[in-house]
Design an enzyme around this catalytic site. Structure first.
Site, mmCIF file in Angstrom:
data_model
loop_
_atom_site.group_PDB
_atom_site.id
_atom_site.type_symbol
_atom_site.label_atom_id
_atom_site.label_comp_id
_atom_site.label_asym_id
_atom_site.label_seq_id
_atom_site.Cartn_x
_atom_site.Cartn_y
_atom_site.Cartn_z
ATOM 1 N N ASP A 108 3.765 -0.576 -19.053
ATOM 2 C CA ASP A 108 4.225 -0.027 -17.785
ATOM 3 C C ASP A 108 3.976 -1.063 -16.712
ATOM 4 O O ASP A 108 3.059 -1.880 -16.823
ATOM 5 C CB ASP A 108 3.463 1.260 -17.442
ATOM 6 C CG ASP A 108 3.904 2.455 -18.272
ATOM 7 O OD1 ASP A 108 5.057 2.461 -18.745
ATOM 8 O OD2 ASP A 108 3.108 3.386 -18.439
ATOM 9 N N ASP A 125 11.241 4.573 -19.164
ATOM 10 C CA ASP A 125 10.923 5.904 -18.622
ATOM 11 C C ASP A 125 12.040 6.385 -17.697
ATOM 12 O O ASP A 125 12.430 7.555 -17.733
ATOM 13 C CB ASP A 125 9.604 5.880 -17.852
ATOM 14 C CG ASP A 125 8.407 5.533 -18.712
ATOM 15 O OD1 ASP A 125 8.468 5.750 -19.942
ATOM 16 O OD2 ASP A 125 7.408 5.037 -18.158
#
Length: 149
Positions: A108, A125
Site C-alpha cells: 500500500d 484497492d
C-alpha cells in the site's frame, strides 16, 4: 469472444498498472503532502489490517476466494453483462494476492492523514472499489430485462 477479450484485457491492464506503481514504492519512492503521503506500507491483513493474525494462510484463503469468484462468474454467465467491472475486480484482487506471495503483505502507498491516520490503500484497492460500485449501480439502477417466452 469479444466479452472475454474485454474482461481479460481489463484484468491484465489493471494488474500491470498496479504492479508497476507498487514497484516504484518498493524501490523507494516517497512524497509527503498536506493530506496524502505517498509512502510504502505493507498490509499483512485485509482492510484496515483485519485478519492479520491469519499470517501466511491469508494468501491461500484470498487466492481461493478469487478462484471461487471466477468459477461463479463463468458458470453463471456474469461476464456477458459485467466484463469490464469484473476485469477490474479480478485484476485488482490478483494484484493484491500476488503481493502476499511476493512481499508477504499487500503493498500500500496512498496514506491519507487529514482528519484520521488509518487509511492506506493502493491502485488495486481503488479498482476493486470502482468495480463493486459499478456492478451495484448496474444491478440496482439498470436491472437486466428478461423477455418471457
Amino acid at each position: 469472444m469479444r466479452v472475454f477479450s474485454v474482461f481479460f484485457l481489463v484484468l491484465l491492464g489493471t494488474f500491470i498498472i498496479d504492479q508497476n506503481i507498487k514497484t516504484l514504492f518498493v524501490d523507494g519512492y516517497y512524497s509527503a503532502g498536506r493530506c496524502i503521503d505517498l509512502e510504502l506500507h505493507y498490509n499483512k491483513g485485509v482492510a484496515f489490517s483485519m485478519f492479520a493474525f491469519l499470517g501466511s494462510y491469508l494468501k491461500w484463503i484470498q487466492a481461493s476466494l478469487v478462484l471461487i469468484i471466477l468459477f461463479v462468474v463463468f458458470k453463471e454467465g456474469y461476464l456477458k453483462r459485467y466484463a469490464f467491472p469484473i476485469g477490474l475486480l479480478i485484476g485488482g484482487a490478483l494484484g493484491n494476492v500476488y503481493d502476499r506471495f511476493i512481499h508477504e503483505g499487500v503493498v500500500d502507498y496512498v496514506a491519507w492523514h487529514c482528519g484520521f491516520n488509518w487509511a492506506v490503500f493502493n491502485f488495486a484497492d481503488i479498482a476493486i472499489d470502482v468495480a463493486v460500485v459499478w456492478i451495484l449501480i448496474m444491478v440496482y439502477f439498470f436491472p437486466e430485462t428478461t423477455t418471457k417466452k
